[in-house]
Design a protein around this motif. Structure first.
Motif, PDB file in Angstrom:
ATOM      1  N   UNK A 174      36.279  38.045  36.209  1.00 22.31           N
ATOM      2  CA  UNK A 174      37.427  37.309  35.678  1.00 22.31           C
ATOM      3  C   UNK A 174      37.953  38.012  34.438  1.00 22.31           C
ATOM      4  N   UNK A 175      39.268  38.094  34.345  1.00 23.83           N
ATOM      5  CA  UNK A 175      39.910  38.547  33.107  1.00 23.83           C
ATOM      6  C   UNK A 175      40.447  37.373  32.307  1.00 23.83           C
ATOM      7  N   UNK A 176      40.316  36.160  32.851  1.00 23.97           N
ATOM      8  CA  UNK A 176      40.890  34.977  32.205  1.00 23.97           C
ATOM      9  C   UNK A 176      39.895  34.217  31.340  1.00 23.97           C
ATOM     10  N   UNK A 177      38.614  34.279  31.670  1.00 24.25           N
ATOM     11  CA  UNK A 177      37.628  33.447  30.996  1.00 24.25           C
ATOM     12  C   UNK A 177      37.255  34.069  29.642  1.00 24.25           C
ATOM     13  N   UNK A 178      38.159  33.892  28.681  1.00 23.40           N
ATOM     14  CA  UNK A 178      37.991  34.399  27.325  1.00 23.40           C
ATOM     15  C   UNK A 178      38.474  33.328  26.352  1.00 23.40           C
ATOM     16  N   UNK A 179      38.160  33.523  25.083  1.00 26.83           N
ATOM     17  CA  UNK A 179      38.569  32.572  24.057  1.00 26.83           C
ATOM     18  C   UNK A 179      39.558  33.194  23.079  1.00 26.83           C
ATOM     19  N   UNK A 180      40.353  34.134  23.572  1.00 23.62           N
ATOM     20  CA  UNK A 180      41.419  34.711  22.752  1.00 23.62           C
ATOM     21  C   UNK A 180      42.710  34.806  23.563  1.00 23.62           C
ATOM     22  N   UNK A 195      42.626  26.003  26.336  1.00 24.65           N
ATOM     23  CA  UNK A 195      42.073  24.968  25.461  1.00 24.65           C
ATOM     24  C   UNK A 195      40.807  25.473  24.784  1.00 24.65           C
ATOM     25  N   UNK A 196      39.983  26.245  25.522  1.00 18.25           N
ATOM     26  CA  UNK A 196      38.807  26.843  24.905  1.00 18.25           C
ATOM     27  C   UNK A 196      39.181  27.754  23.749  1.00 18.25           C
ATOM     28  N   UNK A 197      40.280  28.504  23.888  1.00 17.01           N
ATOM     29  CA  UNK A 197      40.771  29.357  22.809  1.00 17.01           C
ATOM     30  C   UNK A 197      41.135  28.526  21.586  1.00 17.01           C
ATOM     31  N   UNK A 198      41.811  27.406  21.808  1.00 21.24           N
ATOM     32  CA  UNK A 198      42.182  26.541  20.687  1.00 21.24           C
ATOM     33  C   UNK A 198      40.942  26.010  19.971  1.00 21.24           C
ATOM     34  N   UNK A 199      39.909  25.656  20.732  1.00 15.82           N
ATOM     35  CA  UNK A 199      38.668  25.188  20.112  1.00 15.82           C
ATOM     36  C   UNK A 199      38.001  26.308  19.317  1.00 15.82           C
ATOM     37  N   UNK A 200      38.022  27.516  19.862  1.00  9.83           N
ATOM     38  CA  UNK A 200      37.464  28.663  19.141  1.00  9.83           C
ATOM     39  C   UNK A 200      38.231  28.892  17.837  1.00  9.83           C
TER      40      UNK A 200
END
Length: 733
Positions: free
Chosen positions: A453-459, A481-486
């Motif tokens: 996956x190239x999508x499962x990141x937090x940036x 949403x994970x990026x926002x939490x990071x």
């Protein structure tokens, strides 16, 4: 250790009486087109009070019966769960003594303030056409129909649980993009399109073998038709001596992968200690208070047994037992850590979990199975074995956290994955002193060679208000949403060079996310509204835990991800000459150009705009504050107040302990958008022995200062950094 933010909130509502503090965008009351109160939001806990949190909820439900229209339906309390600072009570709707699926009223109160902070009303008010339970077909006959879709794909299938419920057939679980190891997309596509009608249904839990899996099968109890099939387990797609946290993160070399030699990977093993049970039959096993490594899924692999309490193995592929040791240690570490955060509901509901680190017949996938007794986690070995990656290991366990907190947010195909990705990454950061690949959720499992996956990141740069949002898949949406939490974590101190500050920020945010799961009602959609509700729930949770210390930092992160617009009125006092109101503010601080002293009063002809003068002791001086508005609307006259405080150097500068008010002014003039006004003067007679600081606080319901709700005590520099409503200046020179 978690910082103790104190027990008492001041809860200053501001100049506008009876207005809830706008700590989240949806503050206030929201009714539907029929006038039914569907949502009530007051995270500042300013409007309703009672002797206890339970009394607050019970009084609200009674007093607002007419607005909720709850007197016309059968609501029964089914659950009361207490977080670290909140009480959640859920009322389930029944009809003809049959539960109505998804029709709940959820009320949450701040325990310390004994005040209702959120109510979500999802009841079904029109039950006119609900089928009579007597019209349901025989259960045994429908079980046969429910099992028919599994013939040919599985060796065997049986119904292990059944429940008769009413269900509004309005949506379907999101389909996976590819086949799961134990479920084809063709199987999960079976059923009918949703028709929006209220059905009487049998909700079956089906257990299969060959391969083993659990499914939900929903059948119309009257017509006998299959409505839909969904996985009950929760997947992460893809995909003692242990890694710490994993070879790619430690080395910053993403060419390391699942086929790297044991000689190469062995260099990344670390000696650790973990608790296990005493030996039985002369053998020690990876079996402790919260986990047991057990082989129950294909392929068969005997779990480690040792005559001494030592599980030091070469890495795979030389010895696959390493995967058991690695999974056991990091699961045990995560479980004990999460328990230390003091969430009563989580700690009361946690169960021991069986773990198969060599499972799923070698496929590149992993799964949390919360429908088994005890719960199970199975890790696949395809590509880079999942039990070798810290992120995958803790991700799967976080699904269990959702289950134990009674929170359902879409499992693998919605925003549950946002937390399941972000929480492990935030926790992993303390084991990553070099700061490598911090925003990667699965650095080793998703390496350059085995990348799935190239999508499962937090940036992620994508936003929830993008024009193309409707084209984004669920993995990308959850990563957004994970990026926002990071970004919340970074703003709360995760961007610090001090490891202790990063750990404090991680503890605070993870504790907040768990509290959020008690506040936000269940939702399985991938809509932007669902993501926004979880984001707002984090801010509300922080209000109960700290009095809102991190609320504006989180607000800024969620604005940056496009979850909502900046508040229309956003007042600030600059922290330094370069400050434009950003939250958190950049360092350095304690040098606000918007706070200044004049020795003479304006009535004497003095011009306040000539700038700051060193205070003169033992005579009246005159304090001015410039208040900016970076919002899109003018701040109305009378909506805000300015209060100025003094503090001596060497006092420790703890808020509010070391600060004394020198006066308060209501800001009568409007503050236009993208403009500023001068407020003052306030008269101050200083008696400075060394150095003195002045703090200016601007507060009102449209943009509350965190000092109005803060649990306290807190170092003043944190307040200044986390709230642009507060400025601080050394005025003695």
């Amino acid at each position: 250790m978690i910082q103790d933010y104190g027990d008492q909130q001041r809860n200053q509502p501001g100049p506008e009486v009876g207005q809830p503090l706008r700590m989240v965008p949806d503050v206030g009351e929201h009714a539907d087109d029929e006038g039914v109160l569907r949502k009530y939001v007051d995270p500042g806990a300013t409007l309703t009070r009672a002797p206890t949190a339970r009394k607050a909820i019970e009084q609200f439900m009674k007093a607002r019966t007419g607005d909720l229209k709850s007197g016309t339906i059968d609501l029964r309390e089914v659950e009361a769960s207490e977080g670290a600072a909140t009480l959640r009570i859920r009322y389930q709707q029944f009809h003809n003594d049959v539960p109505v699926s998804g029709a709940t009223v959820q009320a949450v109160a701040d325990v310390k303030q004994a005040s209702v902070i959120q109510v979500d009303h999802g009841g079904e008010l029109d039950m006119t056409h609900a089928p009579d339970p007597g019209a349901a077909q025989a259960l045994d006959a429908l079980k046969e129909v429910a099992l028919a879709p599994f013939e040919g794909e599985f060796e065997a299938a049986e119904v292990i649980k059944d429940e008769l419920v009413y269900l509004r057939d309005a949506s379907r679980p999101v389909l996976p993009q590819t086949d799961y190891p134990s479920a084809s997309t063709a199987l999960l596509e079976k059923g009918k399109k949703p028709d929006g009608v209220l059905h009487l249904v049998w909700d079956f839990l089906v257990e299969t073998t060959g391969p083993f899996e659990h499914f939900r099968v929903v059948m119309d109890a009257v017509s006998g038709e299959l409505l839909w099939i969904a996985l009950a387990g929760k997947y992460v797609s893809a995909t003692l001596k242990v890694f710490s946290p994993d070879p790619v993160t430690e080395s910053n070399n993403n060419t390391l992968h699942g086929q790297s030699s044991a000689a190469t990977l062995d260099a990344f093993r670390h000696d650790v200690q973990a608790e296990i049970a005493p030996a039985t039959g002369g053998k020690f096993r990876l079996d402790g208070e919260w986990f047991q490594c057990k082989d129950w899924d294909t392929p068969t692999f005997a779990q480690p047994q040792e005559t001494a309490p030592s599980f030091a193995y070469r890495t795979f592929p030389s010895n696959r037992a390493f995967l058991s040791a690695n999974a056991y240690y990091w699961l045990d570490s995560a479980a004990h850590y999460l328990r230390s955060l003091g969430n009563p509901t989580l700690n009361a509901n946690m169960e021991k979990v069986e773990v198969d680190a060599q499972a799923l017949d070698g496929d590149d996938n992993s799964e949390w199975m919360g429908t088994t007794t005890p719960p199970r986690i199975r890790f696949g070995e395809g590509g880079t074995p999942d039990a070798a990656d810290f992120g995958v290991i803790v991700h799967e366990y976080t699904h269990g956290v959702f289950q134990w907190l009674g929170a359902e947010h879409g499992g693998s195909s919605s925003y549950e994955h946002s937390v399941c990705d972000a929480l492990p990454a935030i926790y992993r950061d303390r084991f990553n002193p070099a700061g490598h690949r911090r925003a990667e959720t699965f650095p080793f499992d998703n390496n350059a060679t085995d990348q799935w996956s190239t999508e499962r990141r937090l940036d992620r740069a994508e936003r929830f208000d993008d024009a193309a949002f409707n084209t984004y898949g669920y993995n990308l949406r959850s990563s957004m949403l994970g990026t926002a939490l990071w970004r919340c974590y970074l703003g709360m101190g995760g961007d610090s060079s001090d490891p202790a500050e990063r750990i404090k920020a991680a503890d605070a945010l993870i504790k907040t996310m768990m509290e959020m799961l008690l506040i936000v009602p269940d939702d399985q959609s991938t809509s932007a509204a669902h993501a926004a509700s979880m984001a707002q729930g984090c801010i509300a949770a922080d209000a109960t835990l700290t009095g809102g210390l991190f609320g504006k930092v989180m607000d800024e992160a969620f604005i940056g991800q496009g979850l909502w617009a900046r508040r229309p009125v956003d007042v600030y006092v600059a922290d330094n000459p370069a400050d434009t109101g950003a939250v958190p503010s950049p360092r350095p601080q304690l040098a606000s150009p918007d706070i200044w002293v004049r020795n003479n009063d304006i009535s004497t002809g003095d011009d306040p705009e000539l700038g700051h003068q060193a205070p003169v002791n033992d005579q009246p001086n005159h304090v001015y504050v410039r208040v900016h508005n970076r919002g899109t609307q003018a701040a109305a006259g009378g909506a805000f107040q300015l209060e100025v405080f003094r503090c001596d150097r060497g006092s420790g500068m703890i808020w509010p302990t070391h600060f004394q008010s020198i006066g308060t002014l209501v800001i009568d003039q409007a503050i236009p958008a993208n403009a500023a006004v001068r407020v003052g003067p306030l008269v101050w007679t200083p008696h400075i022995t060394d150095r003195a600081f002045l703090a200016a606080v601007v507060h009102g319901a449209p943009d509350p200062a965190l000092t109005a709700t803060l649990n306290g005590p807190v170092p003043a520099d944190r307040i200044v950094r986390f709230d642009n409503n507060v400025g601080l200046r050394d005025v003695a020179s």
